[in-house]
Design an enzyme around this catalytic site. Structure first.
Site, short mmCIF file in Angstrom:
data_model
loop_
_atom_site.label_atom_id
_atom_site.label_comp_id
_atom_site.label_asym_id
_atom_site.label_seq_id
_atom_site.Cartn_x
_atom_site.Cartn_y
_atom_site.Cartn_z
N THR A 51 88.17 70.78 41.24
CA THR A 51 87.99 69.34 41.49
C THR A 51 87.29 69.11 42.83
O THR A 51 86.44 68.24 42.96
CB THR A 51 89.36 68.63 41.50
OG1 THR A 51 90.01 68.92 40.28
CG2 THR A 51 89.23 67.13 41.64
N HIS A 54 83.70 69.70 42.41
CA HIS A 54 83.06 68.55 41.75
C HIS A 54 82.78 67.43 42.76
O HIS A 54 81.74 66.79 42.72
CB HIS A 54 83.94 67.99 40.62
CG HIS A 54 84.08 68.93 39.45
ND1 HIS A 54 83.09 69.80 39.08
CD2 HIS A 54 85.10 69.12 38.58
CE1 HIS A 54 83.50 70.49 38.04
NE2 HIS A 54 84.71 70.10 37.71
#
Ligand code: NAD
Ligand code: ZN
Length: 353
Positions: A51, A54
């Site tokens: 995450t 990202h």
């Protein structure tokens, strides 16, 4: 009397997402203030999750979910420095980790013992400032007190370890043959979790050479490159033609999902942790319904069932996380970590303030 939000003086280093584009920077920022139901910690160890990559890369999901400026990071272990007025059972000096899902406490799921799938979930380092910093604020509802004997690097990894535990436990793996698709950090930790819970044979499929080797170090019985080898042939050979009892899908890859679904023996199960970027199509009739397969979606970690399990496994040394920790960097060096994550030639990367 309630003292309200406590203003903390002083500065700290933090990795801050400052712009709506790829990148992030190490900046000097104020030590965060904490509320009556929060604690302030001194960060001892953090780890990078997909995450965070990202958010760093600023993909579509990040663009919709992150408002800059924001401190990145959510996997953490640290020492309690200050405790909010209404916080109970946590004291200065305690060694803690944090559940990163922040439930609302009021919705149907929260009220029925399923906080981990709260309808109004907020996430540390996504919806609020995170932990890639010298200090961080954690909500009381998310604090997990660690046994002091657990090293800080491991304590921080309990969060991703919890994903692996919930997926593997969904499979009832004792005495069973298990296929894990994808040997990123989640798949790698799942290998040792499946072993700890008594899986008799663990097959891992992963295209990346570096990660297949790590899977062997974590205790996989057989690793397969699904792009170059005949995964189905190997699975049937190793399982006397039966197929596997359980698949832990940890790649988010549509092809891996479809192929592995066909390799589950009738009546078996699949735990789905990997997140496909787009909608996927399945042959539900033949691969799921007629075979009586259970598909089990896994998100986050049960609060706090899973944390008890994770910390027991670590405290009793039933799991060795060393092979999965491949790199350690300082906060200033975080870009090296992000670049390595982009290549896939790493396991878990630790960032130390
Ligand atoms: P990762 O991206 O590091 O690992 C995925 C791995 O799958 C990579 O090593 C990749 O090479 C491999 N892969 C690609 N194609 C494959 C194929 N055809 N067959 C087998 N393997 C293939 O991610 P991670 O951090 O290990 O997390 C695993 C997955 O779980 C990701 O999709 C992530 O988004 C998801 N995730 C979900 C939750 C949740 O709460 N549901 C939490 C954490 C992570
Ligand atoms: Zn809720």
């Amino acid at each position: 009397m309630d003292k309200g939000v406590i203003i903390v003086n002083g500065k700290m280093k933090a990795i801050v997402k400052t712009k709506n584009e790829k990148g992030a920077e190490v900046k000097e920022v104020s030590i965060p203030d904490y509320g009556p139901e929060q604690i302030l910690i001194k960060v001892e160890s953090t780890s990078i999750c997909g995450t965070d990559l990202h958010i760093y890369e600023w993909n579509n999901w990040a663009q919709k979910n992150i408002s800059v400026p924001q401190i990145m990071g959510h996997e953490v272990a640290g020492k309690v420095m200050e405790v909010g007025d209404r916080v109970e059972n946590i004291e200065k000096g305690d060694f803690i980790s944090a559940e990163t899902h922040i439930p609302c406490g009021h919705c149907y799921q929260c009220k029925t013992g399923k906080q981990h799938i709260c309808n109004n979930m907020k996430i540390l380092g996504v919806h609020k400032d995170g932990v890639f910093a010298e200090y961080a604020v954690i909500d009381e509802v998310d604090v997990w007190k660690n046994d002091p004997s657990i090293p800080a690097e491991y304590a921080s990894l309990q969060e991703p370890m919890g994903n692996a535990i919930d997926t593997i436990l969904a499979g009832d793996v004792a005495g069973k043959n298990v296929l894990i698709t994808g040997a990123g950090p989640a798949g790698l930790i799942s290998v040792s979790v499946a072993k700890a819970f008594g899986a008799t044979q663990i097959i891992v499929s992963e295209p990346n050479d570096y990660r297949r080797n790590l899977a062997l170090e974590m205790g996989a019985d057989k690793v397969v490159n699904p792009l170059e080898e005949d995964l189905a042939g190997i699975v049937y050979e190793l399982t006397e033609g039966i197929g596997v009892d359980f698949v832990a899908e940890m790649s988010g890859n549509e092809h891996a999902l479809n192929e592995s679904l066909k390799l589950i023996t009738a009546g078996g199960k699949m735990g789905l942790l990997g997140l496909p970027d787009d909608e996927v199509s399945l042959d539900l009739t033949n691969d799921v319904i007629f075979k009586g397969i259970d598909l089990i979606g896994v998100t986050g970690r049960e609060m706090f069932n899973t944390w008890y399990t994770a910390s027991r496994l670590l405290k009793e040394e039933r799991i060795d996380l060393d092979p999965v920790i491949t790199h350690t960097f300082s906060l200033e060096e975080f870009e090296k970590g992000m670049e390595l994550m982009e290549t896939g030639n790493c396991g878990k990367i630790i960032l130390k303030p």
